[in-house]
Design a protein around this motif. Structure first.
Motif, mmCIF file in Angstrom:
data_model
loop_
_atom_site.group_PDB
_atom_site.id
_atom_site.type_symbol
_atom_site.label_atom_id
_atom_site.label_comp_id
_atom_site.label_asym_id
_atom_site.label_seq_id
_atom_site.Cartn_x
_atom_site.Cartn_y
_atom_site.Cartn_z
ATOM 1 N N VAL A 66 6.094 50.554 11.090
ATOM 2 C CA VAL A 66 7.277 51.404 11.004
ATOM 3 C C VAL A 66 8.496 50.572 10.602
ATOM 4 O O VAL A 66 9.280 50.964 9.735
ATOM 5 C CB VAL A 66 7.534 52.131 12.334
ATOM 6 N N THR A 67 8.619 49.396 11.214
ATOM 7 C CA THR A 67 9.737 48.494 10.891
ATOM 8 C C THR A 67 9.653 48.039 9.437
ATOM 9 O O THR A 67 10.666 47.964 8.732
ATOM 10 C CB THR A 67 9.713 47.263 11.816
ATOM 11 N N PHE A 68 8.435 47.755 8.989
ATOM 12 C CA PHE A 68 8.208 47.350 7.599
ATOM 13 C C PHE A 68 8.672 48.438 6.637
ATOM 14 O O PHE A 68 9.357 48.159 5.637
ATOM 15 C CB PHE A 68 6.716 47.053 7.400
ATOM 16 N N LEU A 69 8.313 49.676 6.926
ATOM 17 C CA LEU A 69 8.721 50.801 6.078
ATOM 18 C C LEU A 69 10.238 50.898 5.992
ATOM 19 O O LEU A 69 10.824 51.002 4.911
ATOM 20 C CB LEU A 69 8.171 52.114 6.648
ATOM 21 N N GLU A 70 10.880 50.874 7.157
ATOM 22 C CA GLU A 70 12.325 51.040 7.219
ATOM 23 C C GLU A 70 13.074 49.907 6.538
ATOM 24 O O GLU A 70 14.127 50.117 5.930
ATOM 25 C CB GLU A 70 12.762 51.157 8.683
ATOM 26 N N LYS A 71 12.518 48.702 6.624
ATOM 27 C CA LYS A 71 13.164 47.533 6.052
ATOM 28 C C LYS A 71 13.039 47.477 4.533
ATOM 29 O O LYS A 71 13.972 47.044 3.831
ATOM 30 C CB LYS A 71 12.567 46.262 6.668
ATOM 31 N N ASN A 72 11.919 47.948 4.016
ATOM 32 C CA ASN A 72 11.626 47.743 2.603
ATOM 33 C C ASN A 72 11.790 48.969 1.696
ATOM 34 O O ASN A 72 11.800 48.830 0.472
ATOM 35 C CB ASN A 72 10.195 47.221 2.449
ATOM 36 N N PHE A 73 11.917 50.146 2.296
ATOM 37 C CA PHE A 73 11.957 51.357 1.485
ATOM 38 C C PHE A 73 13.009 52.339 2.002
ATOM 39 O O PHE A 73 13.327 52.357 3.189
ATOM 40 C CB PHE A 73 10.584 52.063 1.471
ATOM 41 N N GLU A 74 13.490 53.169 1.090
ATOM 42 C CA GLU A 74 14.351 54.279 1.455
ATOM 43 C C GLU A 74 13.478 55.476 1.848
ATOM 44 O O GLU A 74 12.353 55.624 1.353
ATOM 45 C CB GLU A 74 15.256 54.675 0.283
ATOM 46 N N PRO A 75 13.987 56.368 2.696
ATOM 47 C CA PRO A 75 13.200 57.542 3.076
ATOM 48 C C PRO A 75 12.751 58.388 1.887
ATOM 49 O O PRO A 75 11.709 59.034 1.942
ATOM 50 C CB PRO A 75 14.160 58.324 3.980
#
Length: 546
Positions: A474-483
């Protein structure tokens, strides 16, 4: 991180996600269209809720009725140059009955016959008056009169709303006054304006919005004219397994007990989540309003109510408080017809509150409506709505066009006469089938939900990540991509257009899929491509840890 780059940069995504979903869609469509040059690639635009089906029988009845209308006009005056008269009332009932008998093999004639019979048997209509309104209505040779709704049309649409919005089980005796309008969007505009014009709402007032919600409801309160203070009532309810059901928890509905909140705006079943308020939440909402905020004005937009079995609107549960907006556009495949209705119970808080506004403002409204009646203070709110829709001065030319009202009535009578609900079953089965195909494509089991309308589907990527993987992913998603990254990825790589749930004040990482406007098998494709894209993020996360 091993995941292919997009043409749209992350910075550009950050800028674009500030737009309304319906504006962001245009950029996604351009991206998806650019990819259509590739072999066998077809754009799948599941961003808009325009249905790709129509109700045929009431349309066939409409066009066949047009023949009768033309015959009646030519009967009174018929010039070879193409000029005719207008329908004559005397004896028209017998002439219409003869037309029905003579043309019994014509498309829609049986529906016309049964609708005519329904008016006579159920509402005791005079034959000549009823047939004359049908003929003039289909021809459209007169201004609407009464301006709010035609005399013979309103009771049939009233019956329809009782059947579909009240589960055919009205909680109160009495009737609703109905204003026929140019679709649900016109209804919204008229209501906002009249509430302000009559000092029931004022600039800067405190209102509440049930969210997630159709984007215009988020945007209208921010307009300079209104500048409302908004409290959001969040549909953050969860199932026992932690997945979202988008119901309103008690603590959210408790917000409505604040008497500084003057109005509550809600879409039910919701858009984008496509679920109706469950029985438990509806009962709790009623309790809060009755006990803590009895003068709360409620605007409920119930366009998707016909997609839920035994749907019961707040117009049924809290009739004195509720202005109900209904549109015929989705259920009957009639977005281009612009057919909507505003229904208000005859015994309502709006009329009572008009009597309680300060004398200075009473004088202003009395002057405003003085050209309409000698007793403007007695003018009902629903009739003020009609007048305000035409700047009062043009009230005499207000009202929905006659042919539109005829088609609306034929849609309504079609549902009323379908005692076995054959059309409802095939219509609701269609969207449910597409819902199932979407989730089958994603290879994710479907959780039953009796409140689900299935017109849209909200898929929360963040929730999926949290449920199936650890916090690190989840942290990886939030750090590397926009919603909104998944939307651009789907558009660019698969020519699929969806809308961002965050733009509806829903979960930021969610996407909305319209189940109304594509072929059935397309939804399995969308589900499969969604799943593939979601697992691309997983693979990128795993590679980043190596």
């Amino acid at each position: 991180m091993d995941i292919s780059k997009l043409k749209t940069s992350r910075r550009k995504e950050q800028q674009l996600e500030q737009l309304s979903p319906f504006e962001l869609k245009n950029d996604l469509i351009k991206l998806a269209s650019d990819q259509q040059t590739k072999p066998t690639r077809t754009m799948l635009n599941a961003g808009r809720g325009n249905p790709n089906w129509i109700a045929t029988v009431p349309r066939e009845a409409f066009f066949t009725l047009g023949r009768f209308g033309i015959d009646e006009c030519k009967r009174t005056l018929n010039k070879p140059e193409g000029l005719a008269g207008i329908p004559e009332k005397k004896g028209i009932g017998k002439r219409f009955e003869a037309f029905l008998e003579k043309n019994k093999d014509q498309p829609g004639i049986e529906h016309l016959k049964n609708t005519y019979k329904y008016g006579i048997e159920k509402h005791k209509y005079d034959r000549d008056s009823w047939a004359h309104e049908l003929a003039e209505g289909i021809i459209g040779d007169q201004y609407p009169s009464p301006v709010r709704m035609l005399k013979h049309i309103e009771p049939i649409v009233h019956d329809y709303l009782i059947q579909e919005m009240c589960g055919n089980n009205p909680q109160r005796s009495g009737k609703y006054d109905i204003f026929a309008v140019e679709g649900g969007t016109a209804a919204m505009c008229y209501i906002f304006d009249s509430l302000m014009e009559n000092y029931l709402l004022r600039k800067g007032d405190h209102i509440a919005l049930g969210v997630p919600v159709f984007t215009p409801y988020l945007e209208i309160p921010e307009l300079k004219r209104y500048d409302f203070k908004v409290t959001y009532v969040h549909g953050t309810g969860k199932n026992s397994d932690g997945t979202s059901n988008y119901q309103y928890p008690d603590e959210e509905l408790d917000k409505l007990g604040d008497k500084t909140i003057k109005a509550f705006f809600i879409v039910n079943p919701s858009n984008p989540t496509s679920v109706e308020i469950c029985d438990k939440s509806r009962k709790y909402l009623i309790k809060v309003v009755k006990n803590l905020n009895p003068n709360l004005m409620i605007l409920t937009d119930d366009v998707y109510g016909t997609f839920v079995p035994k749907f019961s609107s707040l117009m049924n549960e809290l009739p004195q408080n509720t202005l109900c907006v209904y549109s015929f556009s989705k259920y009957f495949g009639a977005t281009g017809w612009r057919l909507g209705a505003i229904a208000l119970y005859e015994d309502n808080i709006y009329d009572k509150m008009l009597k309680a506004i300060p004398e200075k403002e009473k004088a202003k409204t009395a002057k405003l409506y003085s050209s309409l009646t000698l007793y403007p203070e007695k003018l009902k709110f629903i009739d003020r709505l009609v007048a305000d829709s035409r700047q009062v001065a043009l009230n005499h030319t207000a009202g929905l066009s006659l042919p539109q009202q005829i088609q609306m009535m034929l849609f309504a009578s079609f549902a009323l006469l379908d005692k076995q609900n054959h059309y409802k079953k095939v219509c609701t089965d269609l969207v449910k089938h597409r819902f199932n195909l979407l989730w089958e494509g994603m290879n994710i089991p479907i959780k039953p939900d009796p409140e689900r309308a299935s017109y849209y589907c909200e898929i929360d990527i963040h929730e999926w990540a949290s449920k199936n993987y650890d916090k690190d992913f989840v942290t990886f998603l939030e750090k590397n991509f926009e919603p909104v990254d998944i939307l651009f990825r789907l558009a660019e790589k698969s020519s699929i257009v969806l809308l961002n749930g965050g733009g509806f004040a829903g979960p930021e990482w969610s996407v909305r899929v319209s189940l109304a406007n594509l072929d059935d098998d397309d939804y399995k494709t969308i589900g499969k491509k969604l799943s593939e894209t979601m697992y691309e993020y997983v693979e990128a996360w795993k590679n980043s840890k190596k």
